[in-house]
Design a protein around this motif. Sequence first.
Motif, PDB file in Angstrom:
ATOM      1  N   ASP A 189     -49.531  45.244  35.883  1.00 20.05           N
ATOM      2  CA  ASP A 189     -49.330  44.101  36.784  1.00 20.05           C
ATOM      3  C   ASP A 189     -47.943  43.493  36.589  1.00 20.05           C
ATOM      4  O   ASP A 189     -47.265  43.168  37.565  1.00 20.05           O
ATOM      5  N   TRP A 191     -44.731  43.241  39.478  1.00 21.98           N
ATOM      6  CA  TRP A 191     -43.906  42.094  39.853  1.00 21.98           C
ATOM      7  C   TRP A 191     -42.427  42.370  39.615  1.00 21.98           C
ATOM      8  O   TRP A 191     -41.583  42.030  40.449  1.00 21.98           O
ATOM      9  N   VAL A 198     -46.426  33.290  39.452  1.00 20.81           N
ATOM     10  CA  VAL A 198     -47.550  34.149  39.099  1.00 20.81           C
ATOM     11  C   VAL A 198     -48.120  33.640  37.778  1.00 20.81           C
ATOM     12  O   VAL A 198     -47.407  33.560  36.769  1.00 20.81           O
ATOM     13  N   LYS A 219     -51.866  38.703  45.932  1.00 17.09           N
ATOM     14  CA  LYS A 219     -52.132  39.256  44.604  1.00 17.09           C
ATOM     15  C   LYS A 219     -52.738  38.198  43.689  1.00 17.09           C
ATOM     16  O   LYS A 219     -52.442  37.006  43.801  1.00 17.09           O
ATOM     17  N   THR A 220     -53.552  38.638  42.759  1.00 17.77           N
ATOM     18  CA  THR A 220     -54.196  37.759  41.786  1.00 17.77           C
ATOM     19  C   THR A 220     -53.167  36.916  41.046  1.00 17.77           C
ATOM     20  O   THR A 220     -52.150  37.435  40.572  1.00 17.77           O
ATOM     21  N   GLY A 221     -53.427  35.616  40.969  1.00 17.46           N
ATOM     22  CA  GLY A 221     -52.598  34.712  40.182  1.00 17.46           C
ATOM     23  C   GLY A 221     -51.344  34.207  40.860  1.00 17.46           C
ATOM     24  O   GLY A 221     -50.619  33.398  40.289  1.00 17.46           O
ATOM     25  N   SER A 222     -51.058  34.665  42.071  1.00 12.37           N
ATOM     26  CA  SER A 222     -49.797  34.255  42.715  1.00 12.37           C
ATOM     27  C   SER A 222     -50.012  33.045  43.618  1.00 12.37           C
ATOM     28  O   SER A 222     -51.102  32.819  44.149  1.00 12.37           O
ATOM     29  N   GLU A 258     -53.140  35.536  34.723  1.00 15.68           N
ATOM     30  CA  GLU A 258     -54.104  36.555  35.167  1.00 15.68           C
ATOM     31  C   GLU A 258     -53.450  37.578  36.096  1.00 15.68           C
ATOM     32  O   GLU A 258     -53.992  38.662  36.295  1.00 15.68           O
ATOM     33  N   GLY A 259     -52.285  37.266  36.614  1.00 19.28           N
ATOM     34  CA  GLY A 259     -51.573  38.188  37.492  1.00 19.28           C
ATOM     35  C   GLY A 259     -50.561  39.077  36.786  1.00 19.28           C
ATOM     36  O   GLY A 259     -49.996  39.970  37.419  1.00 19.28           O
TER      37      GLY A 259
END
Length: 119
Positions: free
Chosen positions: A98, A102, A88, A69-72, A91-92
């Motif tokens: 989003d 999480w 994270v 996932k984005t940012g992780s 951006e995540g």
Amino acid sequence: MAYNEHLAERIHQVFREKHIAVEEKKMMGGCCFLMNDKMCIGLDTDKKTGKDRLMARVGPEAEAEALKKTGSKPMDFTGRPMKGYVFVDPEGFDMDEDLEYWIQKTIDFNPFAKSSKKK
């Protein structure tokens, strides 16, 4: 302890909407949210970048998927990543959906998580 109080309130709001009681506790250099006396999700400020970040306890089985996932990225305080946890970056989790993703991942793992030993 440095952490974003607005982000903490956003996290509280998601738990309230899901009718889940959590305990907020200052730990790990930030703020963590515990469900059933077990850490679910937390937040702190990355000392290297100055950015807010989440600490999500997703479990070892979900970790590989979470890292896509984005940012992780792996949660690493000491040079050795903690299994089942991810950091994270903003951006995540900037978008509400989003952040909810999480939080839901941590809720899903919570019944399987082991409690810390009480001191």
